[in-house]
Design an enzyme around this catalytic site. Structure first.
Site, PDB file in Angstrom:
ATOM      1  N   ARG A  13       0.787  -1.231   0.000  1.00  0.00           N
ATOM      2  CA  ARG A  13       0.000   0.000   0.000  1.00  0.00           C
ATOM      3  C   ARG A  13       0.821   1.284   0.000  1.00  0.00           C
ATOM      4  O   ARG A  13       0.313   2.335  -0.378  1.00  0.00           O
ATOM      5  CB  ARG A  13      -0.957  -0.008   1.205  1.00  0.00           C
ATOM      6  CG  ARG A  13      -1.876  -1.220   1.177  1.00  0.00           C
ATOM      7  CD  ARG A  13      -2.837  -1.205   2.316  1.00  0.00           C
ATOM      8  NE  ARG A  13      -3.854  -0.176   2.152  1.00  0.00           N
ATOM      9  CZ  ARG A  13      -4.688   0.201   3.119  1.00  0.00           C
ATOM     10  NH1 ARG A  13      -4.606  -0.338   4.317  1.00  0.00           N
ATOM     11  NH2 ARG A  13      -5.587   1.131   2.904  1.00  0.00           N
ATOM     12  N   TYR A 186      -8.596   1.129   6.746  1.00  0.00           N
ATOM     13  CA  TYR A 186      -9.284   0.051   6.024  1.00  0.00           C
ATOM     14  C   TYR A 186      -9.821   0.516   4.686  1.00  0.00           C
ATOM     15  O   TYR A 186     -10.267  -0.294   3.891  1.00  0.00           O
ATOM     16  CB  TYR A 186     -10.423  -0.503   6.889  1.00  0.00           C
ATOM     17  CG  TYR A 186      -9.896  -1.105   8.162  1.00  0.00           C
ATOM     18  CD1 TYR A 186      -9.378  -2.391   8.164  1.00  0.00           C
ATOM     19  CD2 TYR A 186      -9.877  -0.371   9.349  1.00  0.00           C
ATOM     20  CE1 TYR A 186      -8.858  -2.942   9.314  1.00  0.00           C
ATOM     21  CE2 TYR A 186      -9.356  -0.921  10.510  1.00  0.00           C
ATOM     22  CZ  TYR A 186      -8.857  -2.208  10.487  1.00  0.00           C
ATOM     23  OH  TYR A 186      -8.337  -2.756  11.626  1.00  0.00           O
ATOM     24  N   LYS A 187      -9.830   1.818   4.449  1.00  0.00           N
ATOM     25  CA  LYS A 187     -10.423   2.344   3.221  1.00  0.00           C
ATOM     26  C   LYS A 187      -9.487   2.133   2.017  1.00  0.00           C
ATOM     27  O   LYS A 187      -8.343   1.738   2.193  1.00  0.00           O
ATOM     28  CB  LYS A 187     -10.770   3.823   3.413  1.00  0.00           C
ATOM     29  CG  LYS A 187     -11.727   4.041   4.613  1.00  0.00           C
ATOM     30  CD  LYS A 187     -13.131   3.507   4.354  1.00  0.00           C
ATOM     31  CE  LYS A 187     -13.935   3.126   5.577  1.00  0.00           C
ATOM     32  NZ  LYS A 187     -14.318   4.163   6.485  1.00  0.00           N
ATOM     33  N   HIS A 188      -9.987   2.420   0.809  1.00  0.00           N
ATOM     34  CA  HIS A 188      -9.156   2.228  -0.397  1.00  0.00           C
ATOM     35  C   HIS A 188      -7.822   2.960  -0.241  1.00  0.00           C
ATOM     36  O   HIS A 188      -6.795   2.487  -0.704  1.00  0.00           O
ATOM     37  CB  HIS A 188      -9.809   2.839  -1.640  1.00  0.00           C
ATOM     38  CG  HIS A 188     -11.154   2.314  -2.023  1.00  0.00           C
ATOM     39  ND1 HIS A 188     -12.284   2.496  -1.260  1.00  0.00           N
ATOM     40  CD2 HIS A 188     -11.561   1.630  -3.119  1.00  0.00           C
ATOM     41  CE1 HIS A 188     -13.316   1.941  -1.886  1.00  0.00           C
ATOM     42  NE2 HIS A 188     -12.911   1.417  -3.004  1.00  0.00           N
TER      43      HIS A 188
END
Ligand SMILES: *Cc1c(COP(=O)(O)O)cnc(C)c1O
Length: 399
Positions: A13, A186-188
């Site tokens: 990420r 937890y989001k995109h």
């Protein structure tokens, strides 16, 4: 050997873009948001996707939603219509501003606010409709914006789960009087925690920052004499640096997730007993997760048994999303909002009783719904295995 014979793919990420911004940040002499270069970069990156003239970066998505509600200057007892399948963050700000969340039922196929149900709960006390694009599936904001305009109430879009989602080709949030976004982990997109509240309304725009910053208006010299009560919800430069970099990944993440979710739906088409989420024609779902429903009468097994069987085949799945509609949470059932009391009700400003609220579609969705994790690292080959596991388990458990 389980059908899904590889671990859940996990995207990497953070990397070079985040490191570049954080490295630049270390040379700054201040990490304060006000006129900070990282916060400015975040605003610029955000506007490349969501061209709002006014925005304020906040410490969380819940904070952004609280600022949105505060900016409407509710009178105690004013009502805000919300869906019952959402995060607590949607309703926290309403209650802190002494407003009354009024739950309207959702559509059984998209799980998003149903315009007819919203119309039924509109009253003279309604000040706003807050719509949530659940799981990244755009709600019908054309109909809701029209309804809001007809009744002179504001439309707030909670886009926390819908980074990259398009409503009729346009990014979600642009239909709203005020739109809110979240960067929680937890989001995109994540900067650990963070959010953005944005508007195109010239009357509201300049008030967003004060509502998230102790009602200090830092554009005026004598700002330490606030005229209103407001919390400190400022984002700081380290969060803004990461969030700005994350936004450079948005188009890619959203495209991959849209492809993955759409592909999975194609693979599950015509499977009796399994109902993929419905996406209205013209909309682009960005799949924060994949939320399907089971036709339990047709399957003749419990949701728990189906999920357990799927997990045994190596596919991750959870029974449901939130355990119950939000109005069933203890805090609502006990009206325990401020030390065991609810001042607006004690003062006779509302007659709301959350023990009497009933939204049948929301309750059904949370009883037969199953959440499958979905992310941008999933290949077609992996998704094909997941679909194969679903087909195998469904056939085995069907009567
Ligand atoms: C995540 C989320 C929020 C709250 O965001 P935080 O950044 O966690 O405060 C609000 N609404 C919805 C629908 C969410 O999914």
């Amino acid at each position: 050997m389980p059908i899904v014979d590889e671990p859940l793919p996990r995207p990497r990420r953070w990397g070079a873009p985040e490191l570049a911004r954080l490295t630049a940040m270390v040379d700054q002499d201040s990490l304060f948001y006000w006129q900070g270069p990282q916060t400015s970069a975040l605003a610029a990156e955000f506007r490349r996707h969501y061209p709002f003239p006014h925005l304020f970066a906040t410490s969380s998505g819940s904070a952004a939603l609280h600022v949105a509600i505060a900016a409407l200057r509710l009178r105690p007892g004013d009502e805000v219509i919300v869906p019952p399948i959402t995060d607590m963050g949607s309703v926290i700000g309403i209650l802190y501003q002494q407003g009354v969340p009024v739950f309207a039922d959702v559509d059984p196929a998209t799980y998003n606010l149903d315009t007819a149900a919203v119309r039924r709960v509109l009253t003279a006390r309604t000040r706003a409709i807050m719509v949530v694009h659940l799981a990244g599936n755009p709600a019908d904001t054309t109909a809701l914006a029209t309804l809001a305009r007809e009744h002179g109430v504001a439309l707030i879009e909670d886009c926390a789960q819908a980074w990259g989602a398009l409503h009729q080709g346009r990014p979600v949030g642009l239909e709203a009087d005020i739109a809110c976004y979240s960067f929680n982990d937890y989001k995109h997109l994540s900067c650990g925690d963070g959010g953005i509240v944005a508007t195109a309304r010239p009357d509201i725009g300049p008030t967003l920052a004060p509502w998230g910053d102790k009602h200090y208006d830092r554009t005026t010299p004598g700002y330490r004499d606030p005229a209103e009560l407001a919390p400190n919800y400022r984002m700081s430069e380290p969060q803004a640096a990461v969030a700005a970099a994350q936004l450079t990944r948005l188009a890619d993440i959203a495209a991959r997730r849209h492809h993955a979710g759409t592909f999975l739906t194609t693979l599950l088409a015509d499977l009796p007993g399994v109902l993929p989420p419905h996406v209205a024609p013209g909309n682009t779902h960005s799949y924060w997760f994949y939320f399907l429903r089971l036709d339990l009468a047709r399957l003749g097994c419990t949701r728990a048994a189906w999920v357990e069987a799927l997990r045994t085949e190596g596919a991750m799945a959870t029974a449901g999303y939130i355990p119950t509609p939000v109005y069933r949470y203890r805090v609502f059932q006990n009206h325990n909002f401020f030390g065991g009391a609810w001042p607006v009700r004690d003062a006779g400003l509302t007659t709301m009783d959350y023990r009497q609220v009933h939204c049948p579609h929301a309750e059904a969705i949370l009883t037969d719904g199953v959440v499958l994790p979905l992310n941008e690292a999933m290949s077609d080959a992996y998704l094909a295995k997941v679909a194969q596991a679903i087909r195998t388990v469904t056939a085995r458990l069907s009567r």
